[in-house]
Design a protein around this motif. Structure first.
Motif, PDB file in Angstrom:
ATOM      1  N   PHE A  45      21.267  24.835  81.785  1.00  0.00           N
ATOM      2  CA  PHE A  45      21.710  23.506  81.368  1.00  0.00           C
ATOM      3  C   PHE A  45      22.983  23.048  82.090  1.00  0.00           C
ATOM      4  O   PHE A  45      23.520  21.986  81.760  1.00  0.00           O
ATOM      5  CB  PHE A  45      21.935  23.481  79.856  1.00  0.00           C
ATOM      6  N   ALA A  46      23.486  23.861  83.055  1.00  0.00           N
ATOM      7  CA  ALA A  46      24.716  23.534  83.786  1.00  0.00           C
ATOM      8  C   ALA A  46      25.832  23.178  82.798  1.00  0.00           C
ATOM      9  O   ALA A  46      26.503  22.144  82.917  1.00  0.00           O
ATOM     10  CB  ALA A  46      24.479  22.391  84.771  1.00  0.00           C
ATOM     11  N   ALA A  47      26.035  24.039  81.803  1.00  0.00           N
ATOM     12  CA  ALA A  47      26.945  23.754  80.694  1.00  0.00           C
ATOM     13  C   ALA A  47      28.153  24.677  80.742  1.00  0.00           C
ATOM     14  O   ALA A  47      28.124  25.753  81.351  1.00  0.00           O
ATOM     15  CB  ALA A  47      26.214  23.935  79.365  1.00  0.00           C
ATOM     16  N   SER A  48      29.230  24.247  80.098  1.00  0.00           N
ATOM     17  CA  SER A  48      30.429  25.078  79.986  1.00  0.00           C
ATOM     18  C   SER A  48      30.225  26.138  78.916  1.00  0.00           C
ATOM     19  O   SER A  48      29.326  26.038  78.068  1.00  0.00           O
ATOM     20  CB  SER A  48      31.639  24.225  79.625  1.00  0.00           C
ATOM     21  N   ARG A  49      31.072  27.163  78.936  1.00  0.00           N
ATOM     22  CA  ARG A  49      30.964  28.226  77.947  1.00  0.00           C
ATOM     23  C   ARG A  49      31.299  27.703  76.556  1.00  0.00           C
ATOM     24  O   ARG A  49      30.709  28.123  75.559  1.00  0.00           O
ATOM     25  CB  ARG A  49      31.878  29.394  78.329  1.00  0.00           C
ATOM     26  N   ALA A 371      37.412  29.442  71.049  1.00  0.00           N
ATOM     27  CA  ALA A 371      37.620  30.518  72.017  1.00  0.00           C
ATOM     28  C   ALA A 371      36.955  30.181  73.351  1.00  0.00           C
ATOM     29  O   ALA A 371      37.504  30.447  74.429  1.00  0.00           O
ATOM     30  CB  ALA A 371      37.076  31.833  71.473  1.00  0.00           C
ATOM     31  N   GLY A 372      35.749  29.581  73.288  1.00  0.00           N
ATOM     32  CA  GLY A 372      35.060  29.196  74.512  1.00  0.00           C
ATOM     33  C   GLY A 372      35.801  28.130  75.281  1.00  0.00           C
ATOM     34  O   GLY A 372      35.930  28.202  76.519  1.00  0.00           O
ATOM     35  N   TYR A 373      36.319  27.134  74.587  1.00  0.00           N
ATOM     36  CA  TYR A 373      37.043  26.067  75.274  1.00  0.00           C
ATOM     37  C   TYR A 373      38.392  26.561  75.811  1.00  0.00           C
ATOM     38  O   TYR A 373      38.833  26.125  76.886  1.00  0.00           O
ATOM     39  CB  TYR A 373      37.230  24.862  74.353  1.00  0.00           C
ATOM     40  N   VAL A 374      39.049  27.456  75.083  1.00  0.00           N
ATOM     41  CA  VAL A 374      40.286  28.049  75.610  1.00  0.00           C
ATOM     42  C   VAL A 374      39.992  28.810  76.902  1.00  0.00           C
ATOM     43  O   VAL A 374      40.750  28.731  77.884  1.00  0.00           O
ATOM     44  CB  VAL A 374      40.935  28.984  74.565  1.00  0.00           C
ATOM     45  N   PHE A 375      38.867  29.526  76.933  1.00  0.00           N
ATOM     46  CA  PHE A 375      38.491  30.224  78.156  1.00  0.00           C
ATOM     47  C   PHE A 375      38.218  29.236  79.291  1.00  0.00           C
ATOM     48  O   PHE A 375      38.620  29.468  80.445  1.00  0.00           O
ATOM     49  CB  PHE A 375      37.253  31.092  77.933  1.00  0.00           C
ATOM     50  N   ASP A 376      37.523  28.129  78.988  1.00  0.00           N
ATOM     51  CA  ASP A 376      37.231  27.138  80.024  1.00  0.00           C
ATOM     52  C   ASP A 376      38.510  26.605  80.663  1.00  0.00           C
ATOM     53  O   ASP A 376      38.547  26.308  81.865  1.00  0.00           O
ATOM     54  CB  ASP A 376      36.426  25.974  79.434  1.00  0.00           C
ATOM     55  N   ILE A 377      39.571  26.505  79.862  1.00  0.00           N
ATOM     56  CA  ILE A 377      40.842  25.969  80.362  1.00  0.00           C
ATOM     57  C   ILE A 377      41.652  27.039  81.078  1.00  0.00           C
ATOM     58  O   ILE A 377      42.193  26.812  82.171  1.00  0.00           O
ATOM     59  CB  ILE A 377      41.660  25.362  79.203  1.00  0.00           C
ATOM     60  N   SER A 378      41.763  28.225  80.477  1.00  0.00           N
ATOM     61  CA  SER A 378      42.675  29.263  80.976  1.00  0.00           C
ATOM     62  C   SER A 378      41.988  30.352  81.786  1.00  0.00           C
ATOM     63  O   SER A 378      42.663  31.150  82.442  1.00  0.00           O
ATOM     64  CB  SER A 378      43.402  29.914  79.801  1.00  0.00           C
ATOM     65  N   SER A 380      40.733  32.935  80.553  1.00  0.00           N
ATOM     66  CA  SER A 380      41.177  34.179  79.934  1.00  0.00           C
ATOM     67  C   SER A 380      40.853  34.134  78.442  1.00  0.00           C
ATOM     68  O   SER A 380      40.924  33.065  77.816  1.00  0.00           O
ATOM     69  CB  SER A 380      42.678  34.383  80.127  1.00  0.00           C
ATOM     70  N   TYR A 381      40.533  35.298  77.885  1.00  0.00           N
ATOM     71  CA  TYR A 381      40.273  35.409  76.444  1.00  0.00           C
ATOM     72  C   TYR A 381      41.469  35.976  75.682  1.00  0.00           C
ATOM     73  O   TYR A 381      41.370  36.210  74.471  1.00  0.00           O
ATOM     74  CB  TYR A 381      39.070  36.330  76.192  1.00  0.00           C
ATOM     75  N   LEU A 382      42.599  36.193  76.351  1.00  0.00           N
ATOM     76  CA  LEU A 382      43.716  36.866  75.694  1.00  0.00           C
ATOM     77  C   LEU A 382      44.219  36.096  74.471  1.00  0.00           C
ATOM     78  O   LEU A 382      44.452  36.692  73.412  1.00  0.00           O
ATOM     79  CB  LEU A 382      44.867  37.094  76.679  1.00  0.00           C
ATOM     80  N   VAL A 383      44.401  34.795  74.602  1.00  0.00           N
ATOM     81  CA  VAL A 383      44.913  34.009  73.474  1.00  0.00           C
ATOM     82  C   VAL A 383      43.940  34.036  72.292  1.00  0.00           C
ATOM     83  O   VAL A 383      44.357  34.288  71.149  1.00  0.00           O
ATOM     84  CB  VAL A 383      45.221  32.561  73.913  1.00  0.00           C
ATOM     85  N   PRO A 384      42.628  33.807  72.482  1.00  0.00           N
ATOM     86  CA  PRO A 384      41.716  33.913  71.329  1.00  0.00           C
ATOM     87  C   PRO A 384      41.705  35.301  70.691  1.00  0.00           C
ATOM     88  O   PRO A 384      41.604  35.415  69.459  1.00  0.00           O
ATOM     89  CB  PRO A 384      40.343  33.582  71.934  1.00  0.00           C
TER      90      PRO A 384
END
Length: 417
Positions: A45-49, A371-378, A380-384
């Motif tokens: 679907f060419a979609a973000s996480r 958590a998915g949108y934070v990853f899309d921006i950064s 990284s999963y550290l903050v979530p």
């Protein structure tokens, strides 16, 4: 000495446990396989996480939130019909997701189908088990919900095999058929009340059970206004922001760190192994050390495990995290319904569990997607992950607050366990 049920005739409560086990195995096993499909959906679907993660969050919101409706319905009309309907809806939702041609259609098919299906089956099945046991309630509840752990062990690897052989769409069709056939058949074992068979909890004669546990429970309106319920609700809401993040993001996290997809999906199975152990052993332990103390320990344990995730980078350390996290997550799921039964009695236990799980629904809607949108921006999963640690510690602190029994609860039932 209390007369026990004849050893030649197995106590039917264990058949109810088996039905609940199958319902949680098929429903949650299918739902928690979602992580195996994330990469394929992103590509197709060419979609973000973040946008793909919303599929799981919508389903999670519904299957925990719907308990506020299905719990009281089960108290009034019986659990079997609702669990059977839930298995059919879950299977249909999976099949429709496999036929979807856009991510929006996946939201509708998977989110509504699986969400409504698990929502119809989970609280009624778990609530029915509570009525059939008293002395071994924590243990029986642990076995019933260990279906979630075993399902998490079996279904994601099965999904990976089906995806490799059939593609993700036909894999969902096959899984949907399994849920309807196996889950639907086993749902027929579930019954609401031991008194319908002339029994009390644990197989005791009804009159003996009444002497040991004379209080049927208190009204819902009284229970939900009590400090004890508010504390449980607040803890459930806070912890849920982080509890389900690994179920969506652990596999993508592992792939991002160089783990092969076929190996990464086994990490969900490791959560299932730990979860099964936690439900069996920590549920029984809670009966001995006190179920409220055990609930606090589960929150602290989940936070400690997520600290391991924060520093994990290879398959070994991720497997250690998955096993540890599964143990304490499984214990949390096993102990919470028993705490509700201890606190408020049996009369409205399914309804109260359903209302309590609306708190988990809200957190589940927000946590994995955020958590998915934070990853899309950064990237990284550290903050979530660190946020998940924090919310579990806050939940533990909330449950430590003083929580007197509701004013309408007689002294025989008001013991804080």
């Amino acid at each position: 000495m209390t007369q026990q049920a004849s050893p030649r005739r197995p106590f039917h409560g264990w058949f109810v446990v088996a039905g609940a086990f199958a319902a949680t195995f098929m429903g949650f096993g299918a739902a928690y396989s979602f992580s195996a499909f994330v990469e394929a959906m992103q590509t197709d679907f060419a979609a973000s996480r973040g946008s793909v993660s919303l599929v799981f969050s919508l389903a999670g919101f519904l299957y925990f939130g719907l308990g506020v409706i299905t719990g009281p319905l089960a108290d009034r009309f019986g659990s079997r019909r609702l669990v059977l309907a839930g298995m059919v809806l879950t299977g249909a939702g999976l099949a429709m997701a496999g036929l979807a041609r856009s991510l929006t259609e996946v939201y509708l098919a998977y989110g509504l189908g699986v969400g409504l299906g698990v929502g119809c089956s989970y609280v009624p099945a778990v609530g029915a088990v509570q009525r059939w046991f008293s002395r071994r309630r924590g243990f029986a509840s642990g076995i019933a919900v260990s279906g979630i752990g075993v399902g998490t062990l079996v279904m994601p690897p099965l999904a990976a095999v089906l995806i490799a052989a059939l593609g993700w769409r036909d894999a969902y069709l096959a899984m949907g058929a399994l849920v309807v056939v196996i889950g639907g058949a086993m749902a027929l074992l579930i019954e609401n009340d031991p008194r319908d068979r002339g029994l009390g909890p644990d197989g005791d004669p009804p009159q003996a059970a009444a002497m040991g546990d004379p209080v049927p429970g208190i009204p819902v309106a009284v229970a939900i206004r009590s400090r004890r319920f508010i504390i449980l609700y607040a803890a459930g809401l806070i912890c849920a922001f982080g509890v389900f993040v690994p179920f969506v993001h652990l596999v993508p996290y592992a792939i991002d760190h160089g783990v092969q997809p076929s190996t990464a999906v086994l990490l969900l199975g490791a959560i299932g192994v730990g979860s099964t152990a936690g439900r069996f052993f920590l549920g029984g332990l809670a009966d001995r050390i006190g179920r409220r103390r055990a609930l606090i320990a589960m929150f602290i344990g989940m936070a400690a495990a997520q600290m391991v995730w924060a520093v994990a980078g290879g398959i070994v350390s991720l497997a250690v995290f998955a096993l540890l996290y599964g143990v304490f997550y499984g214990g949390w799921v096993a102990v919470l319904p028993a705490v509700v039964m201890d606190s408020f009695g049996s009369r409205n236990v399914s309804g109260l569990i359903g209302i309590l799980y609306t708190s988990v629904a809200l957190g589940t809607l927000i946590g994995p997607t955020a958590a998915g949108y934070v990853f899309d921006i950064s990237h990284s999963y550290l903050v979530p992950i660190l946020a998940s640690v924090a919310v579990n510690l806050v939940a533990a602190a909330i449950v430590c607050l003083p929580s007197p029994a509701p004013a309408d609860m007689p002294a025989a039932q008001a013991v804080r366990r």
